[in-house]
Design a protein around this motif. Structure first.
Motif, PDB file in Angstrom:
ATOM      1  N   ALA A  53      91.291  31.416  55.387  1.00  0.00           N
ATOM      2  CA  ALA A  53      92.491  31.437  54.543  1.00  0.00           C
ATOM      3  C   ALA A  53      93.738  31.727  55.373  1.00  0.00           C
ATOM      4  O   ALA A  53      94.790  31.129  55.143  1.00  0.00           O
ATOM      5  CB  ALA A  53      92.338  32.475  53.434  1.00  0.00           C
ATOM      6  N   ASN A  54      93.613  32.626  56.337  1.00  0.00           N
ATOM      7  CA  ASN A  54      94.763  32.963  57.174  1.00  0.00           C
ATOM      8  C   ASN A  54      95.142  31.832  58.112  1.00  0.00           C
ATOM      9  O   ASN A  54      96.302  31.707  58.495  1.00  0.00           O
ATOM     10  CB  ASN A  54      94.480  34.229  57.986  1.00  0.00           C
ATOM     11  CG  ASN A  54      94.418  35.458  57.112  1.00  0.00           C
ATOM     12  OD1 ASN A  54      94.989  35.483  56.019  1.00  0.00           O
ATOM     13  ND2 ASN A  54      93.719  36.478  57.573  1.00  0.00           N
ATOM     14  N   SER A  55      94.183  30.986  58.475  1.00  0.00           N
ATOM     15  CA  SER A  55      94.467  29.927  59.435  1.00  0.00           C
ATOM     16  C   SER A  55      95.009  28.657  58.776  1.00  0.00           C
ATOM     17  O   SER A  55      95.548  27.797  59.464  1.00  0.00           O
ATOM     18  CB  SER A  55      93.211  29.585  60.239  1.00  0.00           C
ATOM     19  OG  SER A  55      92.255  28.954  59.419  1.00  0.00           O
ATOM     20  N   LEU A  56      94.855  28.527  57.454  1.00  0.00           N
ATOM     21  CA  LEU A  56      95.305  27.313  56.768  1.00  0.00           C
ATOM     22  C   LEU A  56      96.811  27.340  56.534  1.00  0.00           C
ATOM     23  O   LEU A  56      97.380  28.364  56.179  1.00  0.00           O
ATOM     24  CB  LEU A  56      94.603  27.165  55.418  1.00  0.00           C
ATOM     25  CG  LEU A  56      93.127  26.841  55.439  1.00  0.00           C
ATOM     26  CD1 LEU A  56      92.564  26.881  54.022  1.00  0.00           C
ATOM     27  CD2 LEU A  56      92.871  25.490  56.059  1.00  0.00           C
ATOM     28  N   THR A  57      97.418  26.168  56.705  1.00  0.00           N
ATOM     29  CA  THR A  57      98.844  26.045  56.394  1.00  0.00           C
ATOM     30  C   THR A  57      98.978  25.850  54.885  1.00  0.00           C
ATOM     31  O   THR A  57      98.028  25.421  54.223  1.00  0.00           O
ATOM     32  CB  THR A  57      99.456  24.836  57.119  1.00  0.00           C
ATOM     33  OG1 THR A  57      98.838  23.644  56.618  1.00  0.00           O
ATOM     34  CG2 THR A  57      99.271  24.926  58.612  1.00  0.00           C
ATOM     35  N   PRO A  58     100.148  26.135  54.336  1.00  0.00           N
ATOM     36  CA  PRO A  58     100.339  25.906  52.893  1.00  0.00           C
ATOM     37  C   PRO A  58     100.088  24.447  52.498  1.00  0.00           C
ATOM     38  O   PRO A  58      99.533  24.181  51.419  1.00  0.00           O
ATOM     39  CB  PRO A  58     101.793  26.294  52.659  1.00  0.00           C
ATOM     40  CG  PRO A  58     102.100  27.274  53.740  1.00  0.00           C
ATOM     41  CD  PRO A  58     101.290  26.812  54.923  1.00  0.00           C
ATOM     42  N   GLU A  59     100.446  23.512  53.368  1.00  0.00           N
ATOM     43  CA  GLU A  59     100.225  22.099  53.062  1.00  0.00           C
ATOM     44  C   GLU A  59      98.736  21.784  52.974  1.00  0.00           C
ATOM     45  O   GLU A  59      98.284  21.068  52.085  1.00  0.00           O
ATOM     46  CB  GLU A  59     100.885  21.197  54.126  1.00  0.00           C
ATOM     47  CG  GLU A  59     102.397  21.266  54.147  1.00  0.00           C
ATOM     48  CD  GLU A  59     102.941  22.463  54.912  1.00  0.00           C
ATOM     49  OE1 GLU A  59     102.202  23.060  55.727  1.00  0.00           O
ATOM     50  OE2 GLU A  59     104.106  22.827  54.681  1.00  0.00           O
ATOM     51  N   ARG A  60      97.963  22.311  53.910  1.00  0.00           N
ATOM     52  CA  ARG A  60      96.519  22.060  53.929  1.00  0.00           C
ATOM     53  C   ARG A  60      95.852  22.706  52.719  1.00  0.00           C
ATOM     54  O   ARG A  60      94.951  22.130  52.104  1.00  0.00           O
ATOM     55  CB  ARG A  60      95.913  22.581  55.236  1.00  0.00           C
ATOM     56  CG  ARG A  60      94.432  22.345  55.353  1.00  0.00           C
ATOM     57  CD  ARG A  60      94.075  20.863  55.429  1.00  0.00           C
ATOM     58  NE  ARG A  60      92.628  20.724  55.534  1.00  0.00           N
ATOM     59  CZ  ARG A  60      91.895  19.900  54.807  1.00  0.00           C
ATOM     60  NH1 ARG A  60      92.460  19.067  53.969  1.00  0.00           N
ATOM     61  NH2 ARG A  60      90.595  19.870  54.938  1.00  0.00           N
ATOM     62  N   ARG A  61      96.297  23.906  52.348  1.00  0.00           N
ATOM     63  CA  ARG A  61      95.758  24.564  51.153  1.00  0.00           C
ATOM     64  C   ARG A  61      96.019  23.713  49.915  1.00  0.00           C
ATOM     65  O   ARG A  61      95.173  23.581  49.043  1.00  0.00           O
ATOM     66  CB  ARG A  61      96.384  25.952  50.969  1.00  0.00           C
ATOM     67  CG  ARG A  61      95.668  27.041  51.704  1.00  0.00           C
ATOM     68  CD  ARG A  61      96.003  28.426  51.165  1.00  0.00           C
ATOM     69  NE  ARG A  61      97.408  28.652  50.930  1.00  0.00           N
ATOM     70  CZ  ARG A  61      98.262  29.166  51.811  1.00  0.00           C
ATOM     71  NH1 ARG A  61      97.841  29.515  53.001  1.00  0.00           N
ATOM     72  NH2 ARG A  61      99.517  29.354  51.502  1.00  0.00           N
ATOM     73  N   LYS A  62      97.213  23.117  49.860  1.00  0.00           N
ATOM     74  CA  LYS A  62      97.568  22.266  48.723  1.00  0.00           C
ATOM     75  C   LYS A  62      96.675  21.024  48.688  1.00  0.00           C
ATOM     76  O   LYS A  62      96.227  20.609  47.613  1.00  0.00           O
ATOM     77  CB  LYS A  62      99.041  21.869  48.818  1.00  0.00           C
ATOM     78  CG  LYS A  62      99.543  21.123  47.618  1.00  0.00           C
ATOM     79  CD  LYS A  62     101.039  20.875  47.712  1.00  0.00           C
ATOM     80  CE  LYS A  62     101.532  20.117  46.501  1.00  0.00           C
ATOM     81  NZ  LYS A  62     102.971  19.871  46.545  1.00  0.00           N
ATOM     82  N   GLU A  63      96.403  20.426  49.852  1.00  0.00           N
ATOM     83  CA  GLU A  63      95.517  19.263  49.918  1.00  0.00           C
ATOM     84  C   GLU A  63      94.117  19.613  49.423  1.00  0.00           C
ATOM     85  O   GLU A  63      93.508  18.859  48.645  1.00  0.00           O
ATOM     86  CB  GLU A  63      95.424  18.750  51.358  1.00  0.00           C
ATOM     87  CG  GLU A  63      96.661  18.106  51.887  1.00  0.00           C
ATOM     88  CD  GLU A  63      96.555  17.800  53.385  1.00  0.00           C
ATOM     89  OE1 GLU A  63      95.453  17.933  53.951  1.00  0.00           O
ATOM     90  OE2 GLU A  63      97.587  17.439  53.972  1.00  0.00           O
TER      91      GLU A  63
END
Length: 75
Positions: A53-63
């Motif tokens: 969770a800490n390594s994911l970017t907001p864009e990737r989380r949205k995808e």
């Protein structure tokens, strides 16, 4: 005690169990787990989700969320 009426699958299973000398009593015994291995696996599992969770970017989380929602709702 009255005998139960078994369907074809249940009868086949009981025949195989008797032929292979397996009874219901011995099939449901869970093997003992190594407590150290269990603790180590749990520790890795606890760290893994937070680290990802800490390594994911907001864009990737949205995808990822959009893909999950699409699968969930069948779109």
């Amino acid at each position: 005690m009255a005998k139960k009426h078994l369907d074809f699958s249940q009868l086949a299973k009981s025949i195989v169990d008797k032929a292979t000398d397996q009874s219901e009593d011995t099939q449901n015994i869970a093997p003992e787990k190594n407590p150290a291995a269990v603790a180590l696996g749990r520790l890795g599992g606890l760290k893994g989700g937070t680290a990802r969770a800490n390594s994911l970017t907001p864009e990737r989380r949205k995808e990822i969320a959009a893909k999950a929602a699409a699968k969930r709702w069948g779109k």
